[in-house]
Enzyme design. Structure first.
Site, PDB file in Angstrom:
ATOM      1  N   ASP A 175      -4.115   7.698   0.521  1.00 54.43           N
ATOM      2  CA  ASP A 175      -5.034   6.908   1.340  1.00 54.43           C
ATOM      3  C   ASP A 175      -4.720   6.951   2.827  1.00 54.43           C
ATOM      4  O   ASP A 175      -5.621   7.062   3.647  1.00 54.43           O
ATOM      5  CB  ASP A 175      -5.009   5.450   0.861  1.00 54.43           C
ATOM      6  CG  ASP A 175      -6.022   4.597   1.591  1.00 54.43           C
ATOM      7  OD1 ASP A 175      -7.232   4.861   1.421  1.00 54.43           O
ATOM      8  OD2 ASP A 175      -5.623   3.695   2.339  1.00 54.43           O
ATOM      9  N   ASP A 234       0.670   5.856   3.303  1.00 50.26           N
ATOM     10  CA  ASP A 234       1.313   5.535   2.022  1.00 50.26           C
ATOM     11  C   ASP A 234       0.898   6.587   0.985  1.00 50.26           C
ATOM     12  O   ASP A 234       0.294   7.599   1.346  1.00 50.26           O
ATOM     13  CB  ASP A 234       0.895   4.125   1.562  1.00 50.26           C
ATOM     14  CG  ASP A 234      -0.621   4.015   1.410  1.00 50.26           C
ATOM     15  OD1 ASP A 234      -1.346   4.986   1.730  1.00 50.26           O
ATOM     16  OD2 ASP A 234      -1.099   2.961   0.966  1.00 50.26           O
ATOM     17  N   TYR A 243      -7.875  -3.306   0.239  1.00 53.25           N
ATOM     18  CA  TYR A 243      -9.252  -3.090   0.710  1.00 53.25           C
ATOM     19  C   TYR A 243     -10.153  -4.107   0.036  1.00 53.25           C
ATOM     20  O   TYR A 243     -10.744  -3.832  -1.005  1.00 53.25           O
ATOM     21  CB  TYR A 243      -9.691  -1.649   0.442  1.00 53.25           C
ATOM     22  CG  TYR A 243      -8.964  -0.664   1.323  1.00 53.25           C
ATOM     23  CD1 TYR A 243      -9.288  -0.557   2.680  1.00 53.25           C
ATOM     24  CD2 TYR A 243      -7.941   0.135   0.832  1.00 53.25           C
ATOM     25  CE1 TYR A 243      -8.620   0.322   3.509  1.00 53.25           C
ATOM     26  CE2 TYR A 243      -7.258   1.021   1.651  1.00 53.25           C
ATOM     27  CZ  TYR A 243      -7.608   1.109   2.988  1.00 53.25           C
ATOM     28  OH  TYR A 243      -6.945   1.983   3.812  1.00 53.25           O
ATOM     29  N   GLU A 296      -1.502   3.629  12.241  1.00 53.33           N
ATOM     30  CA  GLU A 296      -1.593   4.227  10.911  1.00 53.33           C
ATOM     31  C   GLU A 296      -2.860   5.078  10.859  1.00 53.33           C
ATOM     32  O   GLU A 296      -3.884   4.742  11.445  1.00 53.33           O
ATOM     33  CB  GLU A 296      -1.626   3.168   9.807  1.00 53.33           C
ATOM     34  CG  GLU A 296      -1.604   3.808   8.408  1.00 53.33           C
ATOM     35  CD  GLU A 296      -1.225   2.856   7.279  1.00 53.33           C
ATOM     36  OE1 GLU A 296      -1.238   1.642   7.498  1.00 53.33           O
ATOM     37  OE2 GLU A 296      -0.915   3.354   6.167  1.00 53.33           O
TER      38      GLU A 296
END
Ligand SMILES: *[C@@H]1O[C@H](CO)[C@@H](O)[C@H](O)[C@H]1NC(C)=O
Ligand SMILES: *[C@@H]1O[C@H](CO)[C@@H](O)[C@H](O)[C@H]1NC(C)=O
Ligand SMILES: *[C@@H]1O[C@H](CO)[C@@H](O)[C@H](O)[C@H]1NC(C)=O
Ligand SMILES: *[C@@H]1O[C@H](CO)[C@@H](O)[C@H](O)[C@H]1NC(C)=O
Length: 521
Positions: free
Chosen positions: A100, A103, A252, A494
């Site tokens: 994703d 990670d 999410y 990120e």
């Protein structure tokens, strides 16, 4: 001795033939485009803009960085095979797909959205991608995602929506190649519904079925079949996956699932031409759930603005007097799409907030996702306008053009690529100056180091990442246009796979001044 023709070798002759055919094709297309637009001339996908073409090539590499499974023709020197046993506990091969973000989770909701956006980009701008030499890279990424999604849907009412345990995964700092923790599976069923994730997966597969239609009919039909069965499942067993699995709302959180149902129905309408899908979106469900009239921002959580633009495609290109063109519900979607465009245009009276540096600013966490997604929609809408010849957009009495929308789209892309107060490119690997400490496990640990779960020294190290996560679109700046290049700064630094899909769409739209095809199939 080689056969000769026109005084040169066979190879030369073939080239001459190819060139002649290309010239003929271009001439024919010009004539056709002129004819189609009633004599008005629109630019063909021409010579790619070198800046956007280069950025597109960079952005697409992130999908290579994020690949899970047994890699084929891997060109990222610090990546290798990983997660080969994913899916084993259900006797499924879920080894493909993509991680994703920084990670190693495979979250079905955002992975499917990545697939939908890649497909949409190829459908609108596949020619421009090809002209920039990038269509194969986009197709490769799309195939890697679709193979995973197909395997994740083993029977009508079962969809595997997650691989990995986010708590365990996020505690470890390690390379995917040396991951050792368990990779449990999460699935939705009739008793544990997830209409949002099932419908997004249906949308992704329906869109991809259109992409594959001219090149692989078998695969295309199979994707469409999965999409239709998944949509029926999503619609019949209603619920949000983050209500079914409350522990997942920390990642999410899906605010509603109705938007994904409308989005999937719209894609299925494009993919099948079956009017029952169109009336699903424009009839009762649309009236209740689309919140028509109120412009919103498009994101992994909220598909409404995307649905409005996708359905406006039908209004723009319906032939005059057709039943579809007269559909009242469809008209409301188009009006709302207009309103979405009006908040994006900086000169409009309803213009949304932007930073001093000119960035549309909606949320601090992953701040670039909204301007990039909005700019993609603006590029698409601008091309619907110019291709259809319906060239005027009115915002509270003021008139705007397709060129105004394109200018907005470019302004956001240029900001991302370095034309901003920090003079920093937020697309890693593009330009001279970009974030060096992206929050990304694989990029932060040298390729020959096996940390096990405990590689935190690499997370905390002040040094630049030893590996470049090329193509990562990081979260982005604060509201005051500033940015802190720190590896633990997850809000800003990120990268996510779906962010890269959004920027790929935007850059493909800007690579050439293009028109779009009137029909997606
Ligand atoms: C069509 O796609 C499937 C699944 O990816 C693949 O196995 C097959 O080889 C493809 N066929 C062609 C003709 O490309
Ligand atoms: C997730 O979304 C729901 C619905 O909007 C909301 O009630 C809930 O508080 C959210 N949860 C988190 C953790 O944000
Ligand atoms: C259109 O889709 C609906 C819902 O999936 C289905 O019941 C119907 O048979 C389809 N119609 C055609 C003509 O394929
Ligand atoms: C910009 O905003 C961030 C977050 O609100 C803040 O921490 C930082 O100090 C601000 N920087 C400047 C130069 O104002």
């Amino acid at each position: 001795m080689a056969a000769r023709c026109c005084g040169c070798s066979v190879r030369c002759c073939c080239w001459l033939l190819v060139l002649t055919l290309v010239a003929l094709a271009v001439t024919a297309t010009v004539v056709f485009v002129r004819y189609r637009n009633g004599g008005q001339v629109f630019p063909l996908p021409g010579v790619p803009d070198p800046k956007y073409a280069e950025a597109l090539a960079v952005a697409l590499q992130f999908f290579q960085v994020q690949k899970s499974g047994k890699l084929v023709r891997n060109e990222i020197p610090w990546r290798g095979d990983s997660a080969l046993d994913d899916g084993e506990e259900a006797k499924l091969d879920l080894s493909k797909g993509m991680y994703d973000a920084g990670d190693h989770m495979k979250f079905g909701f955002t992975l499917a959205f990545t697939g939908t956006m890649l497909s949409w980009s190829v459908l609108e701008y596949g020619d421009a991608m090809r002209a920039a030499g990038q269509r194969d890279a986009a197709m490769d990424a799309l195939g890697w995602i679709m193979d995973f999604l197909v395997n994740a849907h083993p029977s009508d009412d079962v969809l595997y929506i997650q691989v990995g345990d986010p708590k365990a995964d996020h505690k470890c700092w390690e390379r995917p190649e040396t991951m050792s923790e368990k990779r449990p599976l999460t699935k939705i069923t009739t008793k544990s519904p997830g209409s949002d994730v099932a419908a997004e997966t249906a949308a992704a597969m329906a869109a991809a079925s259109l992409v594959y239609k001219p090149i692989n009919g078998t695969y295309s039909s199979s994707l469409l079949d999965h999409a239709q069965r998944l949509f029926a499942f999503a619609d019949k067993y209603r619920g949000s996956y983050t209500r079914t699995f409350p522990e997942l709302s920390a990642y999410y959180n899906s605010t509603t699932y109705q938007d994904e149902l409308l989005w999937a129905a719209s894609w299925l309408y494009h993919a099948t031409g079956n009017h029952s899908y169109l009336s699903y979106a424009t009839g009762k469900n649309g009236k209740e759930y689309a919140d028509l009239g109120n412009p919103r921002y498009f994101s992994w959580d909220d598909k409404r603005a995307g649905t409005e633009v996708l359905l406006s495609r039908v209004s723009f290109f319906a032939s005059d007097g057709s039943d579809v063109g007269q559909d009242e519900g469809l008209g409301s979607y188009k009006d709302t799409a207009d309103a979405v465009m009006c908040i994006l245009l900086p000169e409009s009276d309803t213009a949304a907030f932007r930073t001093e540096g000119g960035l549309l600013y909606v949320a601090e966490w992953n701040s670039l996702q909204h301007p990039v997604a909005s700019a993609f929609l603006a590029a698409v809408y601008s091309d619907y306008m110019s291709t259809s010849g319906k060239t005027e957009l009115t915002c509270s009495g003021k008139s705007f053009t397709a060129a105004d929308l394109r200018k907005f789209a470019k302004s956001q892309a240029d900001y991302v690529l370095g034309d901003n107060p920090m003079k920093l490119s937020y697309l890693v690997g593009f330009g001279d100056s970009y974030p060096q400490r992206v929050h990304h496990r694989g990029a932060s640990i040298p390729a020959d180091v096996d940390t096990g779960c405990d590689g935190q020294e690499w997370l905390k190290s002040p040094k630049p990442n030893p590996n470049v996560a090329t193509g990562a679109l990081v979260g982005g700046p604060f509201k005051n246009d500033s940015f802190i290049d720190d590896r633990e700064n997850v809000r800003q630094n990120e990268a996510t796979t779906y962010n890269s899909a959004l920027i790929v769409g935007l850059l493909s739209g800007l690579v050439s001044s293009s028109s779009v095809a009137q029909s997606l199939s």
